[in-house]
Design a protein around this motif. Structure first.
Motif, PDB file in Angstrom:
ATOM      1  N   LEU A 201       0.819  -1.210   0.000  1.00  0.00           N
ATOM      2  CA  LEU A 201       0.000   0.000   0.000  1.00  0.00           C
ATOM      3  C   LEU A 201       0.857   1.267   0.000  1.00  0.00           C
ATOM      4  O   LEU A 201       0.596   2.208  -0.759  1.00  0.00           O
ATOM      5  N   LEU A 202       1.874   1.297   0.838  1.00  0.00           N
ATOM      6  CA  LEU A 202       2.676   2.517   0.972  1.00  0.00           C
ATOM      7  C   LEU A 202       3.615   2.741  -0.212  1.00  0.00           C
ATOM      8  O   LEU A 202       4.101   3.849  -0.398  1.00  0.00           O
ATOM      9  N   THR A 203       3.885   1.689  -0.984  1.00  0.00           N
ATOM     10  CA  THR A 203       4.684   1.873  -2.196  1.00  0.00           C
ATOM     11  C   THR A 203       3.802   2.044  -3.430  1.00  0.00           C
ATOM     12  O   THR A 203       4.315   2.196  -4.541  1.00  0.00           O
ATOM     13  N   GLY A 204       2.490   1.995  -3.236  1.00  0.00           N
ATOM     14  CA  GLY A 204       1.582   2.193  -4.353  1.00  0.00           C
ATOM     15  C   GLY A 204       1.638   1.084  -5.386  1.00  0.00           C
ATOM     16  O   GLY A 204       1.469   1.338  -6.590  1.00  0.00           O
ATOM     17  N   SER A 205       1.851  -0.145  -4.934  1.00  0.00           N
ATOM     18  CA  SER A 205       1.953  -1.291  -5.855  1.00  0.00           C
ATOM     19  C   SER A 205       0.554  -1.821  -6.164  1.00  0.00           C
ATOM     20  O   SER A 205       0.193  -2.939  -5.791  1.00  0.00           O
ATOM     21  N   TRP A 206      -0.224  -1.023  -6.881  1.00  0.00           N
ATOM     22  CA  TRP A 206      -1.647  -1.308  -7.037  1.00  0.00           C
ATOM     23  C   TRP A 206      -1.922  -2.533  -7.897  1.00  0.00           C
ATOM     24  O   TRP A 206      -2.874  -3.282  -7.636  1.00  0.00           O
ATOM     25  N   ARG A 207      -1.142  -2.764  -8.925  1.00  0.00           N
ATOM     26  CA  ARG A 207      -1.369  -3.937  -9.774  1.00  0.00           C
ATOM     27  C   ARG A 207      -1.102  -5.224  -8.999  1.00  0.00           C
ATOM     28  O   ARG A 207      -1.838  -6.204  -9.139  1.00  0.00           O
ATOM     29  N   THR A 208      -0.082  -5.188  -8.166  1.00  0.00           N
ATOM     30  CA  THR A 208       0.206  -6.361  -7.339  1.00  0.00           C
ATOM     31  C   THR A 208      -0.894  -6.577  -6.314  1.00  0.00           C
ATOM     32  O   THR A 208      -1.315  -7.719  -6.057  1.00  0.00           O
ATOM     33  N   ILE A 209      -1.381  -5.491  -5.723  1.00  0.00           N
ATOM     34  CA  ILE A 209      -2.471  -5.594  -4.741  1.00  0.00           C
ATOM     35  C   ILE A 209      -3.710  -6.193  -5.392  1.00  0.00           C
ATOM     36  O   ILE A 209      -4.343  -7.112  -4.838  1.00  0.00           O
ATOM     37  N   ALA A 210      -4.058  -5.690  -6.571  1.00  0.00           N
ATOM     38  CA  ALA A 210      -5.256  -6.196  -7.257  1.00  0.00           C
ATOM     39  C   ALA A 210      -5.103  -7.676  -7.602  1.00  0.00           C
ATOM     40  O   ALA A 210      -6.040  -8.470  -7.419  1.00  0.00           O
ATOM     41  N   ALA A 211      -3.934  -8.058  -8.081  1.00  0.00           N
ATOM     42  CA  ALA A 211      -3.705  -9.457  -8.435  1.00  0.00           C
ATOM     43  C   ALA A 211      -3.721 -10.343  -7.199  1.00  0.00           C
ATOM     44  O   ALA A 211      -4.228 -11.472  -7.242  1.00  0.00           O
ATOM     45  N   ALA A 212      -3.185  -9.850  -6.094  1.00  0.00           N
ATOM     46  CA  ALA A 212      -3.164 -10.630  -4.853  1.00  0.00           C
ATOM     47  C   ALA A 212      -4.574 -10.838  -4.310  1.00  0.00           C
ATOM     48  O   ALA A 212      -4.931 -11.945  -3.874  1.00  0.00           O
ATOM     49  N   VAL A 213      -5.378  -9.774  -4.344  1.00  0.00           N
ATOM     50  CA  VAL A 213      -6.766  -9.884  -3.884  1.00  0.00           C
ATOM     51  C   VAL A 213      -7.534 -10.864  -4.760  1.00  0.00           C
ATOM     52  O   VAL A 213      -8.286 -11.724  -4.261  1.00  0.00           O
ATOM     53  N   PHE A 214      -7.344 -10.743  -6.061  1.00  0.00           N
ATOM     54  CA  PHE A 214      -8.014 -11.662  -6.997  1.00  0.00           C
ATOM     55  C   PHE A 214      -7.596 -13.106  -6.739  1.00  0.00           C
ATOM     56  O   PHE A 214      -8.428 -14.022  -6.669  1.00  0.00           O
ATOM     57  N   SER A 215      -6.299 -13.334  -6.592  1.00  0.00           N
ATOM     58  CA  SER A 215      -5.776 -14.681  -6.381  1.00  0.00           C
ATOM     59  C   SER A 215      -6.303 -15.292  -5.087  1.00  0.00           C
ATOM     60  O   SER A 215      -6.752 -16.441  -5.064  1.00  0.00           O
ATOM     61  N   ALA A 216      -6.270 -14.520  -4.000  1.00  0.00           N
ATOM     62  CA  ALA A 216      -6.760 -15.016  -2.713  1.00  0.00           C
ATOM     63  C   ALA A 216      -8.262 -15.281  -2.769  1.00  0.00           C
ATOM     64  O   ALA A 216      -8.746 -16.281  -2.213  1.00  0.00           O
TER      65      ALA A 216
END
Length: 386
Positions: A201-216
């Motif tokens: 979140l603090l590095t603004g890694s939004w694509r990784t966050i979205a992919a992680a949420v989708f995967s989980a």
């Protein structure tokens, strides 16, 4: 002393061969002295894996995997564990991984499990070595690093979790979507994910966050569809028993590497131990936040998150120190700074002596070793963006 020049490449190789020899001889002795798949101490080879395999057998049969009595019955058909049985406390996210384990006999299944997940861990290490352009005898590293031996002898999940977390965090700036998918799959061991949302979140890694949420989410959906929504309620009912097992020392404080376990090992009460763990967790989270804010993702941050994972949770065991392999590789690849050569040598050797020292003397060393590596890595965080 400061530079650690005495630990040159030649000395490190010699010490590495000694450690590798000890680990390989220990494994050979364990196998040679076993009878019918049971070691000389009366435990089935792979110990912890028995619960994963039993869960797989139950899933294939359509039984409830969190039914403790039924779980005992399935395990007892292979091995009647004296004084209890390997409990199954993993969340439903892990069930899909267990399903194929029940398709084969126990010893065939554990061999396949360790081979496949071990190969995944090696592949994750190779990703770091290639990108860091660091030459290393990986077979010697693996043979000398005692968490590898501990994972094999326990038949544990650490190869898989370390592979997903290690490769996932390293790939955030390189292949953000793949990184997120891997991090989402690693949620079957949620205790090691406390620091990851902070850093992402603090590095603004939004694509990784979205992919992680989708995967989980997909992992949860697949398990729910395959095994029924009731598995979540069944697992939740067991969580209090898991907490009790951790707090009471049923798992064994000497096997654990956390601040909480260390405090309990030296005789402090539950309340004090949890308070100290809370302080440690908040401190590590604050350190990750400081290292992430306005800096962007870096390899140093990936190493920092992996090194802090076991300090931020009250529940981690010595085989989970496979995660520490990535930060140690990063420090070595980027050049040792003051005292780091000695500190990394200590961290590499410590898992061998941590459990015996805790069991025989009651001295917990791993929280201090992990804190030392965390301090080394904090000094290497890139400057904050203007």
């Amino acid at each position: 002393m400061r530079s650690g020049s005495r630990l040159d490449a030649r000395s490190v190789r010699h010490y590495g061969w000694i450690l590798a020899g000890l680990n390989l001889l220990s494994l050979a002795f364990l196998l040679a002295t076993s009878r019918g798949g049971v070691d000389r101490f009366g435990h089935i080879l792979g110990t912890d894996f028995l619960s994963f395999w039993a869960a797989g057998k139950m899933l294939i049969a359509g039984a409830a995997p969190y039914d403790a009595a039924a779980h005992v019955a399935v395990q007892s058909a292979v091995f009647d564990a004296p004084g209890g049985y390997p409990a199954f406390f993993y969340p439903p996210l892990f069930l899909i991984f267990c399903l194929p384990l029940g398709l084969a006999p126990y010893f065939v299944s554990i061999a396949a499990w360790l081979a496949i997940t071990g190969a995944a861990y090696v592949a994750a290490l190779r990703v770091w070595l290639k990108e860091l352009d660091f030459r290393l005898s990986l077979p010697l590293w693996l043979a000398a690093f005692s968490p590898v031996f501990l994972t094999i002898t326990h038949g544990q999940t650490s190869f898989l979790s370390a592979a997903l977390l290690g490769a996932g965090l390293f790939l955030v700036p390189r292949k953000p979507v793949i990184a997120g998918l891997m991090l989402g799959l690693a949620t079957f061991k949620p205790q090691f994910g406390l620091l990851i949302p902070v850093a992402l979140l603090l590095t603004g890694s939004w694509r990784t966050i979205a992919a992680a949420v989708f995967s989980a989410a997909m992992l949860a959906l697949v398990n729910t569809v395959l095994f029924g929504p009731e598995v979540w309620a069944d697992w939740h009912a067991l969580t209090s028993k898991a907490q009790d097992a951790t707090a009471s020392g049923e798992i064994g404080f000497a096997k654990m590497i956390t601040v909480f376990a260390g405090a309990r090992l030296i005789g402090l009460s539950d309340g004090v131990a949890f308070a100290l763990q809370a302080i440690a967790s908040i401190t590590v989270i604050a350190a990750i936040a400081w290292a992430s804010w306005r800096r962007g993702w870096s390899d140093a941050l990936a190493a920092l998150v992996l090194a802090g994972a076991a300090l931020a949770t009250p529940f981690a065991l010595d085989y989970d120190l496979l995660l520490l392999g990535f930060p140690l590789l990063w420090i070595a690849a980027t050049g040792f700074r003051d005292f780091e050569r000695w500190g990394c040598a200590l961290a590499f050797v410590a898992p061998i002596i941590a459990r015996p020292l805790a069991m025989q003397v009651g001295v917990p060393i791993m929280p201090f070793v992990l804190a030392l590596i965390l301090a080394f890595l904090l000094k290497c965080v890139p400057p904050r963006a203007a």
